[in-house]
Design a protein around this motif. Structure first.
Motif, PDB file in Angstrom:
ATOM      1  N   GLY A  35       0.666  -1.349   0.113  1.00  0.00           N
ATOM      2  CA  GLY A  35       0.116   0.064   0.025  1.00  0.00           C
ATOM      3  C   GLY A  35       0.813   1.371  -0.017  1.00  0.00           C
ATOM      4  O   GLY A  35       0.677   2.286  -0.702  1.00  0.00           O
ATOM      5  N   GLY A  36       1.916   1.139   0.905  1.00  0.00           N
ATOM      6  CA  GLY A  36       2.832   2.525   0.820  1.00  0.00           C
ATOM      7  C   GLY A  36       1.980   3.734   1.321  1.00  0.00           C
ATOM      8  O   GLY A  36       0.931   3.704   1.557  1.00  0.00           O
ATOM      9  N   PRO A  37       2.690   4.797   1.484  1.00  0.00           N
ATOM     10  CA  PRO A  37       2.170   5.884   2.147  1.00  0.00           C
ATOM     11  C   PRO A  37       1.400   6.564   0.905  1.00  0.00           C
ATOM     12  O   PRO A  37       1.341   6.536  -0.384  1.00  0.00           O
ATOM     13  N   THR A  38       0.260   7.218   1.495  1.00  0.00           N
ATOM     14  CA  THR A  38      -0.550   7.939   0.569  1.00  0.00           C
ATOM     15  C   THR A  38       0.021   9.331   0.306  1.00  0.00           C
ATOM     16  O   THR A  38       0.463   9.984   0.800  1.00  0.00           O
ATOM     17  N   PRO A  39       0.056   9.530  -1.226  1.00  0.00           N
ATOM     18  CA  PRO A  39       0.658  10.672  -1.741  1.00  0.00           C
ATOM     19  C   PRO A  39      -0.310  12.077  -1.493  1.00  0.00           C
ATOM     20  O   PRO A  39      -1.552  11.987  -1.439  1.00  0.00           O
ATOM     21  N   THR A  40       0.538  13.176  -1.034  1.00  0.00           N
ATOM     22  CA  THR A  40       0.064  14.309  -0.788  1.00  0.00           C
ATOM     23  C   THR A  40      -0.315  15.027  -2.242  1.00  0.00           C
ATOM     24  O   THR A  40       0.470  15.269  -3.257  1.00  0.00           O
ATOM     25  N   PRO A  41      -1.663  15.715  -2.381  1.00  0.00           N
ATOM     26  CA  PRO A  41      -1.679  16.391  -3.463  1.00  0.00           C
ATOM     27  C   PRO A  41      -0.836  17.790  -3.770  1.00  0.00           C
ATOM     28  O   PRO A  41      -0.849  18.569  -2.599  1.00  0.00           O
ATOM     29  N   THR A  42      -0.383  17.851  -4.897  1.00  0.00           N
ATOM     30  CA  THR A  42       0.469  19.167  -4.953  1.00  0.00           C
ATOM     31  C   THR A  42      -0.193  19.981  -6.063  1.00  0.00           C
ATOM     32  O   THR A  42      -0.700  19.591  -6.780  1.00  0.00           O
ATOM     33  N   ALA A  43       0.009  21.408  -5.586  1.00  0.00           N
ATOM     34  CA  ALA A  43      -0.416  22.311  -6.686  1.00  0.00           C
ATOM     35  C   ALA A  43       0.359  22.410  -7.699  1.00  0.00           C
ATOM     36  O   ALA A  43       1.487  22.347  -7.635  1.00  0.00           O
ATOM     37  N   VAL A  44      -0.131  22.645  -8.793  1.00  0.00           N
ATOM     38  CA  VAL A  44       0.727  22.807 -10.179  1.00  0.00           C
ATOM     39  C   VAL A  44       0.523  24.134 -10.848  1.00  0.00           C
ATOM     40  O   VAL A  44      -0.557  24.516 -10.915  1.00  0.00           O
ATOM     41  N   PRO A  45       1.713  24.952 -10.789  1.00  0.00           N
ATOM     42  CA  PRO A  45       1.644  26.124 -11.329  1.00  0.00           C
ATOM     43  C   PRO A  45       1.281  26.118 -12.758  1.00  0.00           C
ATOM     44  O   PRO A  45       2.213  25.772 -13.560  1.00  0.00           O
ATOM     45  N   ILE A  46       0.293  26.665 -13.181  1.00  0.00           N
ATOM     46  CA  ILE A  46       0.034  26.592 -14.821  1.00  0.00           C
ATOM     47  C   ILE A  46      -0.087  28.080 -15.218  1.00  0.00           C
ATOM     48  O   ILE A  46      -0.308  28.384 -16.151  1.00  0.00           O
ATOM     49  N   ASP A  47      -0.009  29.017 -14.236  1.00  0.00           N
ATOM     50  CA  ASP A  47      -0.290  30.601 -14.343  1.00  0.00           C
ATOM     51  C   ASP A  47       0.823  30.942 -15.462  1.00  0.00           C
ATOM     52  O   ASP A  47       0.542  31.660 -16.610  1.00  0.00           O
TER      53      ASP A  47
END
Length: 71
Positions: A35-47
């Protein structure tokens, strides 16, 4: 000549089916694992990219408008 072409096409199609079916029998799904650690959502800079595309679109539109008015 046409008979050779159709027989060659049949041989190639048959060989493709045999190879594909043989390759599919070797494919197996991976087990569930730990299972491993759950990934944290990261913000993607598209600006930065979006603003450059917007500026390029405006510039291209203005160029097309000027070219159209010159005619």
């Amino acid at each position: 000549m046409k008979i050779l072409s159709s027989s060659l096409r049949f041989v190639l199609a048959t060989a493709g089916i045999v190879l594909a079916s043989g390759g599919l029998s070797l494919v197996q799904a991976q087990g569930p694992g730990s299972g491993g650690p759950t990934p944290t959502p990261t913000a993607v800079p598209i600006d930065g990219g979006a603003s450059l595309l917007l500026a390029a679109g405006v510039g291209f539109g203005l160029k097309k408008l000027r070219d159209h008015r010159k005619r």
